[in-house]
Scaffold this motif. Structure first.
Motif: not given
Length: 614
Positions: A211-214, A330-333
């Motif tokens: 979900p963090n990947i655009r 790392d789960g960040e955007p």
């Protein structure tokens, strides 16, 4: 049992997770997997990149007596994992071709003496009679088979040696096995279970969603400039740019470097020492962009890759998923950006047809490529289409905006009735002899007065100049989508000329309507997309200086030990330290990613840095 496990609590998986690795709680199905394997049972784990697969065998390795043997396909992966484990105080080592004889013998002695918790080894070495004999004399806790999709002969990372890993079950049937992968569609999942004799193993399938990947796909139009705009919107961030050929890797890296981007090339044709040096620089430095072929990446554990860009179409949706999965571990955007044009599709189809593969393999590769093209051309939520290829029905976040984090959700494309345009294009392809590529067809439609048009007499065709109402960019989109929808075919065995298909007939007769995706207006969406995607990881201005000071400390410690900076602390951990500003070991130890080993090794230096910043 490892000396790191709390005394008398062999089943205390959560205690090991917190004390050794500094994580407050398990994620998703991690706890169930750990309990299952620690109890001595086999498991097949399918979990997305960044989902925490390594914890699923590292924690059981510390809970069970003996050493865990981890089968890993890449040297870089082994070294990263072992570096990270040693930082946490875990007794880990690897055996591969980079070790000198004396070091390898020392590791073997530690193995036989029961002085290791985890030992990483390549399948080629594991299968040698000498190593198998060593294992006969070693106390074994479990076998972990990482990147298990390498067992699939139809996959993009097939390793023949993986087929022979059934010997682990045959020779040591009482030792539990866990096979793990982040890239497997349902047929590949079945093949892994069959080939590794894990049919009776409990299967743990997590959501493949990241979900963090655009996800963004743009129509190719001056690809170098489009890539530069995208990369500049991520200036100072680590990223990977994938190209199809070695020549294009070199050219793209040189172009980006000439524009002030810290970009380096990586491909199999480079000098081995330079290639290894470039990989180390990417892993151990901040803000480096590596331009690479798909030879780069499997097993790369760098957590702070903020973007993956494709300037050429990958070969399959599985390959695309795995490559984009290297962003945002790392789960960040993070961003997955692809620039796609008809020329990519033509080239890949030619490569398939001109390969020495058998007909069955060619048909499979065409189907995989068609699935990826369908993803590129879809007007639906990209996440839904991507996950459907892995057998997952993504429910989404709401009506009309299923994920809210792909270009189609953020800026929904419009459809238009392209029936007349399609009839013009199909007729032009037919009347010009069904042997010319898209560029020439567009020149005919737009009435170009070029020498080549006159040479073939195409200025005399009835379709000459009938498409002046649409610009070349829209015609490119029309032809590309007609190919994607099966209304045009590519002569893959020849020179990539376009030709009609059986489905073309109904369109030309007016019996079938053609609805196509309308090209968006030519504008730079990457800057606004990036500012939105990066908003969640921004620090308060007052905390930024401390974060930078902590990064500087981490960099110095990493250089002193010759390890990647992220195996000491992830950026997310440093950000949390900057926000919370701990003043004691107890407070610092409560921050995610600060386990007992790291607290003991680095606690004083971190607290001193925090104190100096206040």
């Amino acid at each position: 049992m490892s000396s790191l496990s709390p005394a008398g609590t062999a089943g205390d998986a959560l205690g090991v997770l917190q004390r050794v690795f500094g994580h407050p709680a398990f994620r998703g199905e991690q706890a169930a997997i750990v309990d299952h394997v620690a109890a001595g049972h086999d498991a097949l784990v399918l979990m997305p990149t960044g989902g925490g697969k390594s914890m699923c065998y590292q924690v059981p390795a510390l809970l069970r007596d003996g050493v865990a043997i981890v089968v890993s396909p890449l040297i870089a992966l082994m070294q990263d994992q072992v570096d990270a484990l040693l930082q946490s105080g875990v007794r880990a080592a690897y055996l591969n071709s980079t070790l000198d004889g004396e070091t390898a013998q020392r590791v073997e002695r530690e193995l036989l003496a029961g002085e290791l918790d985890l030992l990483y080894v390549a399948p080629e070495r594991l299968l040698t009679p000498r190593f198998l004999s060593l294992l006969d004399r070693a106390p074994l806790a479990l076998f972990a088979i990482d990147e298990a999709h390498c067992v699939s002969q139809w996959g993009h990372d097939f390793r023949r040696e993986y087929r022979e890993l059934t010997i682990l079950h045959e020779r040591w049937p009482e030792v539990p096995r866990i096979a793990l992968t982040a890239t497997a569609d349902p047929p590949t999942q079945r093949e892994i279970a069959e080939r590794l004799q894990l049919e009776d193993a409990r299967r743990f399938v997590s959501s493949f969603d990241r979900p963090n990947i655009r996800y963004t796909v743009v129509q190719k139009d001056n690809a170098k400039r489009q890539l530069l705009d995208f990369v500049q919107a991520h200036r100072g961030a680590a990223g990977i740019v994938y190209c199809l050929s070695r020549r294009k890797v070199e050219e793209t890296a040189e172009y980006l470097a000439g524009q002030g981007i810290d970009a380096i090339p990586y491909h199999a044709g480079m000098d081995a020492n330079l290639r290894a040096a470039n990989q180390r620089r990417f892993l151990r430095s901040d803000g480096v962009v590596v331009v690479a072929t798909i030879a780069f990446g499997m097993g790369i554990d760098k957590p702070d890759v903020r973007f993956v860009a494709h300037v050429d179409l990958p070969k399959s949706i599985e390959g695309y998923y795995q490559e984009t999965g290297r962003a945002g571990r790392d789960g960040e955007p993070a961003d997955a950006w692809m620039c796609f044009g008809l020329g990519d599709l033509v080239l890949l189809r030619q490569m398939i047809e001109q390969s020495e593969s058998g007909d069955e393999r060619k048909r499979l590769e065409h189907r995989k490529l068609d699935a990826l093209v369908g993803y590129c051309e879809t007007m639906r939520c990209r996440r839904q289409v991507l996950l459907a290829n892995f057998g997952e029905d993504y429910a989404g976040k709401g009506q009309g905006q299923p994920c809210g984090n792909c270009d189609n959700c953020l800026d929904p494309p419009a459809a238009w009735d392209a029936t007349v345009a399609a009839q013009k294009a199909l007729s032009c392809v037919y009347r010009s002899g069904q042997r010319f590529g898209a560029a020439h067809i567009i020149d005919i439609l737009r009435g170009s007065d070029s020498e080549r048009i006159r040479q073939f007499g195409h200025n005399q065709l009835s379709t000459y100049g009938v498409g002046t109402d649409l610009d070349a960019r829209i015609w490119k989109s029309v032809l590309r989508q007609l190919v994607a929808h099966g209304l045009l075919d590519v002569d893959a065995e020849g020179y990539g000329g376009l030709r009609l298909t059986e489905a073309s007939r109904a369109v030309l007769k007016g019996e079938s309507q053609v609805m196509l995706r309308k090209p968006s207006a030519a504008r730079d969406r990457t800057r606004t997309a990036r500012s939105s995607a990066g908003a969640d990881i921004e620090l308060a201005p007052a905390d930024q200086p401390l974060f930078e000071a902590l990064r500087a400390l981490r960099g110095r410690l990493a250089r002193e030990q010759n390890v990647p900076a992220y195996v000491i602390f992830h950026d997310a951990t440093l950000r949390e330290i900057a926000r919370q500003r701990p003043i004691s070991h107890g407070q610092l130890g409560g921050i995610g990613g600060v386990g007992a080993g790291k607290l003991e090794r680095y606690g004083d230096a971190v607290l001193e840095t925090v104190l100096d910043a206040d």
